[in-house]
Design a protein around this motif. Sequence first.
Motif, PDB file in Angstrom:
ATOM      1  N   ALA A   1       0.885  -1.307  -0.044  1.00 10.60           N
ATOM      2  CA  ALA A   1      -0.014   0.101   0.026  1.00 10.60           C
ATOM      3  C   ALA A   1       0.925   1.364  -0.051  1.00 10.60           C
ATOM      4  N   HIS A   2       0.256   2.189  -0.429  1.00  9.49           N
ATOM      5  CA  HIS A   2       0.772   3.643  -0.389  1.00  9.49           C
ATOM      6  C   HIS A   2       2.225   3.728  -1.169  1.00  9.49           C
ATOM      7  N   VAL A   3       2.550   3.150  -2.303  1.00 10.18           N
ATOM      8  CA  VAL A   3       3.717   3.023  -2.718  1.00 10.18           C
ATOM      9  C   VAL A   3       4.292   4.509  -3.271  1.00 10.18           C
ATOM     10  N   ARG A   4       3.121   5.340  -3.814  1.00 15.02           N
ATOM     11  CA  ARG A   4       3.469   6.743  -4.397  1.00 15.02           C
ATOM     12  C   ARG A   4       3.817   7.604  -3.266  1.00 15.02           C
ATOM     13  N   LYS A   5       3.235   7.486  -2.096  1.00 10.49           N
ATOM     14  CA  LYS A   5       3.559   8.285  -0.778  1.00 10.49           C
ATOM     15  C   LYS A   5       4.651   7.808  -0.186  1.00 10.49           C
ATOM     16  N   LEU A   6       5.099   6.701  -0.107  1.00 10.99           N
ATOM     17  CA  LEU A   6       6.358   6.126   0.249  1.00 10.99           C
ATOM     18  C   LEU A   6       7.414   6.828  -0.446  1.00 10.99           C
TER      19      LEU A   6
ATOM     20  N   CYS B   1       7.737  -3.320  -8.677  1.00 11.21           N
ATOM     21  CA  CYS B   1       6.545  -3.096  -8.664  1.00 11.21           C
ATOM     22  C   CYS B   1       5.892  -4.595  -8.922  1.00 11.21           C
ATOM     23  N   GLY B   2       6.623  -5.673  -9.043  1.00 13.16           N
ATOM     24  CA  GLY B   2       6.096  -6.956  -9.387  1.00 13.16           C
ATOM     25  C   GLY B   2       5.309  -7.136 -10.770  1.00 13.16           C
ATOM     26  N   ARG B   3       4.027  -7.842 -10.647  1.00  8.55           N
ATOM     27  CA  ARG B   3       3.354  -8.136 -11.799  1.00  8.55           C
ATOM     28  C   ARG B   3       2.162  -7.027 -12.097  1.00  8.55           C
ATOM     29  N   ASN B   4       2.240  -5.879 -11.124  1.00 11.76           N
ATOM     30  CA  ASN B   4       1.436  -4.824 -11.070  1.00 11.76           C
ATOM     31  C   ASN B   4       1.725  -3.872 -12.251  1.00 11.76           C
ATOM     32  N   GLN B   5       1.404  -3.916 -13.504  1.00 11.87           N
ATOM     33  CA  GLN B   5       1.863  -3.198 -14.707  1.00 11.87           C
ATOM     34  C   GLN B   5       1.253  -1.827 -14.604  1.00 11.87           C
ATOM     35  N   ARG B   6      -0.019  -1.528 -13.738  1.00  9.84           N
ATOM     36  CA  ARG B   6      -0.382  -0.257 -13.734  1.00  9.84           C
ATOM     37  C   ARG B   6       0.143   0.502 -12.592  1.00  9.84           C
ATOM     38  N   LEU B   7       0.633  -0.215 -11.667  1.00  7.31           N
ATOM     39  CA  LEU B   7       1.764   0.438 -10.810  1.00  7.31           C
ATOM     40  C   LEU B   7       2.870   0.911 -11.599  1.00  7.31           C
ATOM     41  N   ALA B   8       3.671   0.267 -11.961  1.00  9.38           N
ATOM     42  CA  ALA B   8       4.719   0.526 -13.126  1.00  9.38           C
ATOM     43  C   ALA B   8       4.601   1.414 -13.739  1.00  9.38           C
ATOM     44  N   ASN B   9       3.219   1.489 -14.607  1.00 12.64           N
ATOM     45  CA  ASN B   9       2.893   2.645 -15.454  1.00 12.64           C
ATOM     46  C   ASN B   9       3.013   3.740 -14.530  1.00 12.64           C
ATOM     47  N   ARG B  10       2.020   3.844 -13.661  1.00 17.01           N
ATOM     48  CA  ARG B  10       1.843   5.221 -12.974  1.00 17.01           C
ATOM     49  C   ARG B  10       3.279   5.837 -12.269  1.00 17.01           C
ATOM     50  N   MET B  11       3.965   5.185 -11.821  1.00 14.39           N
ATOM     51  CA  MET B  11       5.147   5.437 -11.239  1.00 14.39           C
ATOM     52  C   MET B  11       6.354   5.895 -12.069  1.00 14.39           C
ATOM     53  N   ALA B  12       6.288   5.480 -13.479  1.00 15.76           N
ATOM     54  CA  ALA B  12       7.106   5.717 -14.598  1.00 15.76           C
ATOM     55  C   ALA B  12       6.623   7.214 -14.963  1.00 15.76           C
ATOM     56  N   ALA B  13       5.294   7.169 -15.140  1.00 18.95           N
ATOM     57  CA  ALA B  13       4.561   8.577 -15.412  1.00 18.95           C
ATOM     58  C   ALA B  13       5.185   9.498 -14.275  1.00 18.95           C
ATOM     59  N   GLN B  14       5.057   9.491 -13.319  1.00 19.08           N
ATOM     60  CA  GLN B  14       5.232  10.481 -12.326  1.00 19.08           C
ATOM     61  C   GLN B  14       6.843  10.660 -12.089  1.00 19.08           C
ATOM     62  N   TYR B  15       7.764   9.645 -12.278  1.00 14.90           N
ATOM     63  CA  TYR B  15       9.258   9.577 -11.826  1.00 14.90           C
ATOM     64  C   TYR B  15      10.121   9.153 -12.906  1.00 14.90           C
ATOM     65  N   GLY B  16       9.589   9.032 -14.205  1.00 19.30           N
ATOM     66  CA  GLY B  16      10.228   8.387 -15.198  1.00 19.30           C
ATOM     67  C   GLY B  16      11.768   9.202 -15.405  1.00 19.30           C
ATOM     68  N   SER B  17      11.606  10.349 -15.164  1.00 20.92           N
ATOM     69  CA  SER B  17      12.851  11.356 -15.419  1.00 20.92           C
ATOM     70  C   SER B  17      13.464  11.804 -14.174  1.00 20.92           C
ATOM     71  N   HIS B  18      13.012  11.150 -13.224  1.00 19.61           N
ATOM     72  CA  HIS B  18      13.856  11.596 -11.758  1.00 19.61           C
ATOM     73  C   HIS B  18      14.914  10.696 -11.575  1.00 19.61           C
ATOM     74  N   SER B  19      16.142  11.413 -11.323  1.00 19.27           N
ATOM     75  CA  SER B  19      17.345  10.794 -11.220  1.00 19.27           C
ATOM     76  C   SER B  19      17.618   9.615  -9.981  1.00 19.27           C
ATOM     77  N   ARG B  20      16.777   9.824  -9.042  1.00 19.02           N
ATOM     78  CA  ARG B  20      16.808   9.107  -7.701  1.00 19.02           C
ATOM     79  C   ARG B  20      16.085   8.137  -7.661  1.00 19.02           C
ATOM     80  N   ILE B  21      15.161   7.546  -8.678  1.00 21.53           N
ATOM     81  CA  ILE B  21      14.479   6.632  -8.399  1.00 21.53           C
ATOM     82  C   ILE B  21      14.410   5.639  -9.706  1.00 21.53           C
ATOM     83  N   HIS B  22      14.653   4.434  -9.710  1.00 21.55           N
ATOM     84  CA  HIS B  22      14.884   3.431 -10.671  1.00 21.55           C
ATOM     85  C   HIS B  22      13.651   2.391 -10.508  1.00 21.55           C
ATOM     86  N   ILE B  23      12.663   2.293 -11.470  1.00 24.54           N
ATOM     87  CA  ILE B  23      11.597   1.506 -11.540  1.00 24.54           C
ATOM     88  C   ILE B  23      11.710   0.106 -12.346  1.00 24.54           C
TER      89      ILE B  23
END
Length: 393
Positions: A217-222, A238-260
């Motif tokens: 839970a609360h991956v984006r807040k964390l 993100c495991g097999r949750n492609q929806r979570l992976a897509n959301r995080m990539a859209a929000q942080y895809g260009s962020h240098s401190r997070i690797h998805i």
Amino acid sequence: MEPNTRILIIYSTFGEGHVQAANAIKQQFISQGIQQIYMLDLMAEAHPYWNAVTRYCYLTSSALCPSLYGLSYNWSNRLEPDRMFNRWLHSFGKRKLREVIRRVQPDAVIHTFPYLAAEQLGLEMASPLPTFTVITDYVLHSRWVHPNTKHYFVATESLKCELIGAGVNGKRISVTGIPIRAAFENSFQQEDLFGKYKLDPSKKYVLIVAGAFGVLAHVRKLAAAILEDTDYDLILVCGRNQRLANRMAAQYGSHSRIHIFGYVNQLEELMGLSSCMLTKAGGITLTEALSMALPVIVYRPLPGQEKGNADRLSEAGAIQIADHVREVTNRLNQLQQPYHLQRMLHAMKSLYKSEAARSVASEVLQFTYSYAHGNQAYPTLSERKAIQTHGYP
């Protein structure tokens, strides 16, 4: 050792841990010269529709309504192992299992999931097979207990005491640890892995593992809080949750401190590069972290076996639990203090038992060899009925 020994391992895909434990045991049998290993997802084979429905309900309830799952878990745990409900659950797939046993003719059956159909079937057979149960959690649930189980393999001495308290003879219990893949106990070159995953070896990384099905839970807040309030960088699986992976990539895809990442087969490599892991409290996942001396923070453990696992390891000082996002960042910053880190690492080392899969395979082979050569007699049908009625000898 008999090279023609046949082993049947029964598992379930209700979570990745039971599958991984089964595969780890299989590989250890193979390494010890036993080639005839048969893997059976019994519920999926016997009742594919029911298996799909209950699996979906389990994953959905644990993610969206964890309190309901917790109530179900606690209610069923209060039932005695020989109550009708548990016998009914263990009877699922008996007809299919009978067919498999007739075809495979195994010398022993191992369960890594608490649908103990082989044990239940053994109560009806004049010459039952020796059956073994590998408990893949750090706490006991009544569904793991069955009067026809020859031997149990458990994670800790405290879990052995719980089984004894449930009426199991201590001689029927081995404290082996929980089987995990051999890869977690192998050494590797960090420098090569940093290059493989394009990570900076000068940085400290928090590995967030949302579970095989991405239900933390609360991956984006964390993620936002860790990036803002600590100097850790993030590795997110993100495991097999492609929806979570897509959301995080859209929000942080260009962020240098997070690797998805999505689902990762070689999670041990990312664990080996990390300074801490934030994850669910599955028994296998926690054991993998113990094997790598990787500090763990469990965020809001799900009611049921995961909360039991988290509480048990937290009481031992081997992991930390956080119920709020702010608590997560506080604990991460605390782990940068040598005293707190060393205390946790010492607790992890004292709790972890290496080569559990090898220990399980070796003991099962010893038992089956003794049966084959008449050194041990399996209880007769009348004796097993007496055990079911009056308890273990």
